[in-house]
Structure formats: structure tokens, C-alpha cells
Design a protein around this motif. Structure first.
Motif, PDB file in Angstrom:
ATOM      1  N   UNK A  17      34.512  41.097  46.848  1.00 23.30           N
ATOM      2  CA  UNK A  17      34.168  40.488  45.581  1.00 23.30           C
ATOM      3  C   UNK A  17      32.910  39.652  45.596  1.00 23.30           C
ATOM      4  N   UNK A  18      32.864  38.709  44.677  1.00 25.32           N
ATOM      5  CA  UNK A  18      31.691  37.873  44.484  1.00 25.32           C
ATOM      6  C   UNK A  18      31.494  36.927  45.668  1.00 25.32           C
ATOM      7  N   UNK A  19      30.288  36.350  45.715  1.00 23.25           N
ATOM      8  CA  UNK A  19      29.919  35.414  46.784  1.00 23.25           C
ATOM      9  C   UNK A  19      30.080  36.025  48.170  1.00 23.25           C
ATOM     10  N   UNK A  20      29.855  37.347  48.263  1.00 25.96           N
ATOM     11  CA  UNK A  20      29.895  38.034  49.541  1.00 25.96           C
ATOM     12  C   UNK A  20      31.229  38.001  50.236  1.00 25.96           C
ATOM     13  N   UNK A  21      32.326  37.937  49.445  1.00 31.13           N
ATOM     14  CA  UNK A  21      33.660  37.728  50.012  1.00 31.13           C
ATOM     15  C   UNK A  21      34.386  39.038  50.291  1.00 31.13           C
ATOM     16  N   UNK A  22      34.939  39.154  51.482  1.00 28.21           N
ATOM     17  CA  UNK A  22      35.820  40.266  51.847  1.00 28.21           C
ATOM     18  C   UNK A  22      37.096  39.673  52.432  1.00 28.21           C
ATOM     19  N   UNK A  23      38.248  40.088  51.895  1.00 27.05           N
ATOM     20  CA  UNK A  23      39.543  39.659  52.408  1.00 27.05           C
ATOM     21  C   UNK A  23      40.313  40.864  52.936  1.00 27.05           C
ATOM     22  N   UNK A  24      41.216  40.597  53.886  1.00 28.39           N
ATOM     23  CA  UNK A  24      42.068  41.654  54.436  1.00 28.39           C
ATOM     24  C   UNK A  24      43.454  41.088  54.692  1.00 28.39           C
ATOM     25  N   UNK A  25      44.479  41.875  54.361  1.00 33.70           N
ATOM     26  CA  UNK A  25      45.849  41.542  54.726  1.00 33.70           C
ATOM     27  C   UNK A  25      46.438  42.674  55.552  1.00 33.70           C
ATOM     28  N   UNK A  26      47.284  42.312  56.524  1.00 36.03           N
ATOM     29  CA  UNK A  26      47.999  43.319  57.314  1.00 36.03           C
ATOM     30  C   UNK A  26      49.498  43.070  57.271  1.00 36.03           C
ATOM     31  N   UNK A  27      49.921  42.152  56.384  1.00 37.07           N
ATOM     32  CA  UNK A  27      51.344  41.819  56.288  1.00 37.07           C
ATOM     33  C   UNK A  27      51.841  41.855  54.844  1.00 37.07           C
ATOM     34  N   UNK A  28      51.305  42.769  54.057  1.00 38.21           N
ATOM     35  CA  UNK A  28      51.779  42.949  52.695  1.00 38.21           C
ATOM     36  C   UNK A  28      51.368  41.861  51.727  1.00 38.21           C
ATOM     37  N   UNK A  29      50.323  41.102  52.050  1.00 34.28           N
ATOM     38  CA  UNK A  29      49.838  40.080  51.148  1.00 34.28           C
ATOM     39  C   UNK A  29      50.356  38.686  51.411  1.00 34.28           C
TER      40      UNK A  29
END
Length: 378
Positions: free
Chosen positions: A85-97
Motif C-alpha cells: 500500500x501507501x507510504x511504501x508499506x508491505x505487510x505479510x501474515x503467516x498465521x491467518x491474520x
């Protein structure tokens, strides 16, 4: 023969559709206030909605710890998903959120990520949009611990909007028209390197025609070679189709209104190379979008108007795996469900989302403004 859980769900959906449950009640399952960033009163449990089979469906907001707007989303499995998303943000989940980890590329804070394509918990490719060098592609092979910039646009006339992958190696990205034609970028090494394809097989663009970088779904693929490109902003909102991974294209008019830079097809989804859905409308909040969806049953050669389209602008759409006639569309004013392959749509939530994606193991995710990422509950 003993039925599996997926088979039981599929048979229930067929029974509900034939019984006319599109007019029945649906209940929204939502996170109680205060448990996730971005939750609103409109998402508290309520009644008088719709059922899919015997299951009440709705969005369960997860706590992301971010206020970025996530227009890029890649659902990998029940446990793993990526958001960009915005502001160069990348998120990742490996436990269903339950936990979202910030794995943003270092120094990317000025970039606007609008698309992410992920192959598993470790490998993903993200697209930043904008004029000239603002359009870039980054790639990770270690879950976001490190990133490599694999493409930086040097043509000031180009503006990249979306990308898609046919498999873990072969993918495309698209730019708004340059020299009167949409520009296509291709990779055959999983996003490690990119090449601009010849434009000989691309039809001329209309005056003012462009893609919308609203949900990462203006360029989508199905199978090993088919890809579709959605447009707007011109006299007619169109969908282009390639049978050969972007080398040659045909074009068809959609039924979604255009004629204005804010109107057109914002997203497309194909269940296979034949059955497609398109959503869009007018993204301005003060403007109505009375015909915000279209349906194709011939691979995008022709598009028809639904009997009952979504009631407002929608920016994202996805089919639900295992349910051949079910799909979800999302937008800033809510989410809609169809159980008859796009002929009729029914609102089942009023929370704001920009994009939506589902996995083959029946996990669906949605994301949008103010750090909102949700998982479909049933």
C-alpha cells in the motif's frame, strides 16, 4: 461415497441458489469495536442480510498496526497473505491474520505500492505506481527480509498500474498508453528482470483511455496464457484480451459507463478462460454508479449488464473457489455477493475495502484504507 467439507459446501450453495435464497437473510460477522484498527459502527453484528448455503458470511477485521491504504493484496493460503500500500508499506501474515509483520523494502517510504503478486510465504513481487521513475518493481525471496529492485521505469510518458502472473515465472505489468497504445512489460524469471513487449499487436487506445491503479486488478490472468486488461477514462470502458501472454490483443466494449476520467472498468476477474466479471463505475463519492458491473461468458468477447448490479462503485472483484457461480465485489461503501455468476448482486457489508482476493483452500481476504485488512468469516 463420503462427502468432503468442500463438496458439502458446494452442494449447499447449489441448493441455496435453486431455492432462491438470494432474497433471504444474511448476517454480517464482524470484529467487535476496538479489536482492530479501522473498525466502524457499520460493521457491528446486524441482521437482515443474506446466506451462502447454510453459512452466514462477513468480514472479520484483523489488527495490522498500520494506517496505510492497501490497494495491493495477494492471498496465498488460509495462513499466508501479503498486502501492499501507501507510504511504501508491505505487510505479510503467516498465521491467518493474527499477526501482520511489516516487511517493507528499505527506503521505499515515498512510493505508492498498488499491486502485489505472491507465490508463497517467501516469494513476492510488488509494483509501485507513478509517472517516470516512480513506477518500480521489487522482488523478495526471503519473506521480505531483503528486496531487490528489478525494474525502474525511465520513460516519463509511462505510468504502470497493475501486474499479473501466469505462474511463478511468467508475468506481465501494464502501463497507461505510450504513443497511443497500452505498454506491456514481461518477465519470465519470476520478476527478476523485465522487458517491454512490442506494441504491434496492441489496438490503439482511445483518447483519454487508461487503467485504474485502484485494486491491482486492472490486469488479470487465468491459465497459462490468457490475460485481460481493463480500461476507463475515455468514451467507452473496454476490456482487452490476449491469448498469447500479451503479444497480441483483441478489444471489447463493456456495459459499464465511461465518458469521464473518473469512470470505467476498475477490475476484472476470470474464473477460467471463459467466465468473467467486471466492476467499476465512478469513483467519486458524490456520483452515482447505477451500472457498476458487467458479465462475460465468452472470454471477454462480449459483455452484458447484470439484472441487479451492485448499488455503488466497486473497485475489486474475485471469484470464490469451489463455488462456480459465487463471487465477491468490494468498494469504499461496501461489499456485494453474487451466487448466480454475476446476474444479481446483494450487499452484505458496508465497511470500506479497495480490493479482494481468495485462495484455492477457501480463504478470502479484503484490504483498503486506514490499515484495514479483513478475512471472510462463515
Amino acid at each position: 461415497m463420503r462427502l468432503t467439507r468442500r463438496t458439502r459446501l458446494r452442494s449447499r450453495l447449489r441448493r441455496s441458489a435453486s431455492a432462491g435464497l438470494c432474497a433471504a437473510a444474511l448476517a454480517v460477522v464482524a470484529t467487535p469495536p476496538g479489536t482492530a484498527a479501522g473498525a466502524t459502527a457499520s460493521e457491528r453484528p446486524r441482521t437482515g442480510r443474506h446466506l451462502i448455503g447454510r453459512h452466514l458470511i462477513g468480514w472479520h477485521l484483523t489488527a495490522t498496526g498500520s494506517d496505510a491504504r492497501f490497494r495491493g493484496l495477494a492471498a496465498v493460503s488460509r495462513g499466508t497473505a501479503w498486502a501492499a500500500g501507501s507510504k511504501g508499506t508491505v505487510l505479510r501474515t503467516v498465521d491467518g491474520g493474527r499477526d501482520w509483520r511489516n516487511v517493507s523494502p528499505p527506503g521505499a517510504g515515498e512510493l505508492e505500492f498498488r499491486d502485489v503478486e505472491a507465490f508463497d510465504a517467501r516469494r513476492a513481487v510488488v509494483l509501485a505506481i507513478g509517472e517516470g521513475e516512480a513506477s518500480r518493481v521489487f522482488r523478495t525471496e526471503d519473506g521480505g527480509a531483503t528486496w531487490t529492485e528489478s525494474f525502474r521505469n525511465t520513460d516519463p510518458r509511462a505510468f504502470y498500474d497493475c501486474m499479473t502472473f501466469f505462474d511463478r515465472w511468467h508475468g506481465l505489468a501494464m502501463s497507461d498508453p505510450v504513443d497511443g497504445k497500452f505498454r506491456i512489460l514481461a518477465t519470465d524469471d519470476g520478476g527478476g528482470s523485465w522487458t517491454v513487449l512490442p506494441s504491434d499487436g496492441m489496438p490503439p487506445a482511445q483518447a483519454g483511455e487508461a487503467g485504474f491503479a485502484a485494486s491491482g486488478q486492472c490486469l488479470v490472468s487465468s491459465g497459462p496464457r490468457d490475460v485481460w486488461l481493463a480500461t476507463g477514462g475515455a468514451a467507452t470502458a473496454r476490456v482487452l484480451h490476449s491469448l498469447d501472454r500479451g503479444r497480441t490483443w483483441t478489444v471489447a466494449d463493456s456495459t459499464i459507463p465511461a465518458g469521464d476520467p473518473a469512470k470505467g472498468v476498475f477490475a476484472v476477474a476470470f474464473r477460467d478462460r471463459t467466465h468473467g466479471l467486471a466492476v467499476g463505475g465512478d469513483y467519486r463519492a458524490d456520483q452515482a454508479s447505477p451500472r457498476a458491473a458487467a458479465v462475460s461468458r465468452d472470454g471477454g468477447r462480449t459483455w452484458t449488464q447484470p439484472q441487479r448490479p451492485p448499488t455503488a462503485y466497486r473497485s475489486g472483484v474475485t471469484w470464490l473457489p469451489a463455488f462456480r457461480a459465487a463471487a465477491i465485489a468490494v468498494g469504499p461503501t461496501g461489499s456485494d455477493l453474487t451466487v448466480d455468476a454475476g446476474r444479481t448482486w446483494h450487499t452484505f457489508g458496508t465497511g470500506s475495502f479497495d480490493t479482494v482476493d481468495c485462495t484455492q483452500d477457501l480463504a478470502c481476504w479484503a484490504s483498503g484504507e486506514k490499515g484495514r485488512i479483513a478475512r471472510l468469516s462463515r
